[in-house]
Design a protein around this motif. Structure first.
Motif, PDB file in Angstrom:
ATOM      1  N   GLN A  18     -32.788  -8.081  10.044  1.00  0.00           N
ATOM      2  CA  GLN A  18     -32.537  -8.952  11.194  1.00  0.00           C
ATOM      3  C   GLN A  18     -33.788  -9.110  12.051  1.00  0.00           C
ATOM      4  N   LEU A  22     -35.604 -12.714  12.669  1.00  0.00           N
ATOM      5  CA  LEU A  22     -35.619 -13.306  14.005  1.00  0.00           C
ATOM      6  C   LEU A  22     -36.933 -13.100  14.738  1.00  0.00           C
ATOM      7  N   ALA A  27     -33.478 -10.193  20.061  1.00  0.00           N
ATOM      8  CA  ALA A  27     -32.578 -11.133  19.379  1.00  0.00           C
ATOM      9  C   ALA A  27     -31.829 -10.451  18.238  1.00  0.00           C
ATOM     10  N   ALA A  28     -32.530  -9.568  17.525  1.00  0.00           N
ATOM     11  CA  ALA A  28     -31.888  -8.867  16.414  1.00  0.00           C
ATOM     12  C   ALA A  28     -30.793  -7.942  16.933  1.00  0.00           C
ATOM     13  N   ALA A  30     -29.010  -8.334  19.653  1.00  0.00           N
ATOM     14  CA  ALA A  30     -27.881  -9.173  20.055  1.00  0.00           C
ATOM     15  C   ALA A  30     -27.101  -9.659  18.826  1.00  0.00           C
ATOM     16  N   GLN A  31     -27.819  -9.992  17.748  1.00  0.00           N
ATOM     17  CA  GLN A  31     -27.173 -10.475  16.531  1.00  0.00           C
ATOM     18  C   GLN A  31     -26.300  -9.392  15.897  1.00  0.00           C
ATOM     19  N   ILE A  32     -26.807  -8.166  15.871  1.00  0.00           N
ATOM     20  CA  ILE A  32     -26.072  -7.064  15.244  1.00  0.00           C
ATOM     21  C   ILE A  32     -24.976  -6.539  16.166  1.00  0.00           C
TER      22      ILE A  32
END
Length: 309
Positions: A18, A22, A27-28, A30-32
């Protein structure tokens, strides 16, 4: 990098992929769905395991390192394979994939099972089936000893370790030549077999116990003119003018009905009970349970049309 086996967790590989995709730890994270410090700690643990940095980072940029660039396609492949494998497991658990072995009477293997499998595979195309056909005695033994997941057969004897769920009543009919005087009748009594040559099924079939029971009930002493080795052979014997037979309606799919006619048998009305047979205490594969549930729920209990000339 050590030559011994590298122990990276799926969590570490996902965090790494991630961040690489990204270009940002924030950002990674938040994504996970984790905090940024937790994500940074996961990446740091992975780097400690590898003994090398995965990213070169400063306050504004995150750049993948040479080791990270080498690891990235490997990590992506591992995560794809993991997702695919557990997706397959999920489909297996839901009963939409897997293999099931169905044992069926020959008449059901022709008249009922193929349509049931075709309907099931429309919804679950990855389900696989092995079909066994056998007389009742052999079929029930296959279910009892585990060679078949379940059977579609007559009701088993109570002394067997088998469970029976009723599916349908397969009515008995008289089978004769189209030019026989009986062919034009709307129904025929069982007593007709006392006056005409009777073609019996083999003793180990699902049909013979039923015809024997009716004759006993009616007080008829019937000596078969022939014991037919199969339903299709029975049709050939009748076509040759060698006698009459009593068969279940579903068995007519196995007979060349050219120049033959089926007439309902009455006094008494008799039918062959057909159901799903499973071994008591055996855990069926999920696809087997799903198939049984659909067969029981969707089976059309209509009276099967009797072929006439």
């Amino acid at each position: 990098m050590h030559s011994s086996r590298i122990q990276l967790s799926l969590q570490q590989l996902e965090a790494f992929v991630q961040v690489a995709a990204l270009g940002s730890f924030r950002a990674a994270a938040a994504q996970i769905g984790v905090s940024q410090p937790a994500l940074s700690r996961t990446i740091r643990q992975a780097e400690q395991t590898l003994g090398a940095r995965l990213f070169d980072r400063d306050t504004r940029h995150v750049t993948i390192s040479p080791v990270g660039g080498e690891l990235l396609p490997i990590a992506q492949r591992i995560l794809r394979e993991f997702d695919s494998a557990f997706s397959e497991l999920g489909q297996f658990m839901q009963g939409s994939r897997g293999r099931v072995t169905v044992a069926a009477l020959p008449s059901l293997g022709s008249a009922l099972v193929p349509n049931a499998i075709a309907a099931f595979k429309k919804h679950c195309p990855q389900a696989e089936f092995t079909l066994m056909e056998a007389p009742a005695e052999v079929l029930l033994a296959a279910v009892e000893d585990g060679r078949a997941d379940f059977g579609l057969s007559v009701r088993p004897a109570p002394d067997l370790r088998l469970q029976y769920q009723h599916l349908l009543d397969d009515s008995m009919v008289l089978l004769c030549r189209a030019d026989d005087p009986l062919a034009g009748r709307s129904s025929v009594p069982w007593s007709v077999f006392a006056q005409r040559p009777f073609i019996a099924s083999q003793p180990n079939s699902s049909i013979r116990p039923l015809t024997d029971a009716v004759f006993l009930q009616k007080g008829l002493s019937i000596r078969p003119a022939f014991e037919s080795p199969s339903v299709s052979a029975c049709g050939g014997l009748i076509g040759a003018g060698l006698g009459l037979a009593a068969l279940p309606q579903l068995a007519l799919d196995l007979v060349n009905m050219h120049r033959l006619v089926a007439v309902p048998l009455v006094r008494p009305h008799a039918s062959r009970p057909i159901g799903v047979v499973t071994r008591i205490g055996r855990t069926l594969p999920p696809v087997g349970r799903a198939f049984i549930t659909r067969v029981l729920a969707l089976h059309d209990p209509r009276v099967y049309a009797i072929p006439r000339a």
